[in-house]
Design an enzyme around this catalytic site. Sequence first.
Site, PDB file in Angstrom:
ATOM      1  N   HIS A  69       0.848  -1.186   0.000  1.00  0.00           N
ATOM      2  CA  HIS A  69       0.000   0.000   0.000  1.00  0.00           C
ATOM      3  C   HIS A  69       0.888   1.241   0.000  1.00  0.00           C
ATOM      4  CE1 HIS A  69      -2.433   3.018   2.533  1.00  0.00           C
ATOM      5  NE2 HIS A  69      -2.867   3.097   1.288  1.00  0.00           N
ATOM      6  N   GLY A  86     -20.224  13.494  -5.014  1.00  0.00           N
ATOM      7  CA  GLY A  86     -19.884  13.252  -6.410  1.00  0.00           C
ATOM      8  C   GLY A  86     -18.677  12.388  -6.637  1.00  0.00           C
ATOM      9  N   ARG A 144     -16.467   9.104  -7.073  1.00  0.00           N
ATOM     10  CA  ARG A 144     -16.783   7.765  -7.574  1.00  0.00           C
ATOM     11  C   ARG A 144     -16.422   6.723  -6.525  1.00  0.00           C
ATOM     12  NH1 ARG A 144     -14.416   5.311 -13.183  1.00  0.00           N
ATOM     13  NH2 ARG A 144     -12.480   5.506 -12.011  1.00  0.00           N
TER      14      ARG A 144
END
Length: 286
Positions: free
Chosen positions: A92, A244, A246
């Site tokens: 990560h 908004g 995604r």
Amino acid sequence: MEAMTEEKILSFFQGCIPTDFSSRTQTQANRILRLFAKVREELLQELQKIEGAEFKLDTWKRAEAFTEDHSFLGISFVCIVHAKNPHVPAGHFNLRILVMKLNDGAEVGWYGGVMDINPSYLVPEDATHFHKTLKDMCDKHDASYYPRFKKWCDEYFFIPHRGERRGLGGIFFDNLTSEEEENFSFLESCSNTILPAYLPILKARMCDTYTDQEMVWQQFRNGRYTEFNLMHDKGMKFGLQLSGFRKETLFASLPLTASWGYKSDPEPGSREDELVQVLRCPQEWA
């Protein structure tokens, strides 16, 4: 979807930097984008060789980003690797810059990031390699960075209801002012350290044989990874609350599959238990 290249990435983001920020911030943002596009291309070249397939560029723009008044600007680079083989630790890597516009029109910005590994099985030489690579990089900038950022990473990835960390950590840093050129240099060094820190581990373990039992244990560890991300990760919470945004982009950070089991604690003295003991009491690897 188009093939992914550095120039196409830069072209895509060309009109995404708000013009109502200062010219200094716009120049800084363009420099960050070029750095992130470069390291992304280098990572993809290596990962595509391993995967045996070409990755594609999936473009998307948030409609709310194109308003006339902006209070903040954020640019981040994220690379997360979840391998099928339980002997390959999840990797990560997240590097970013945030710039806030204050009420008086002044702009303040800072760098942050995290680099950590999350294995299902403890391989001490892998942990030592990863942490030593990060320490050597940090020491070139400030000898206090590695111990500070390593401790911060161990604290950040703690799962309170489990009493353990998500993985073996690495470094976590934030609030490095973007006013100082040395801090950009550190961010650049972090970008250039992702491959030497993680790729040797990935290549060394990707062909290891594994058993069904080891696959089951990996699914339990994936469960811990998922618990942390959904319950405690600040980036995940920010994205979920951002209008908004995604959501598929956020959930792509999670393992494809995960499991939970009743009374699934490992057998004392087993290799699985060996990992858990270290996750409960972090060690010094470098």
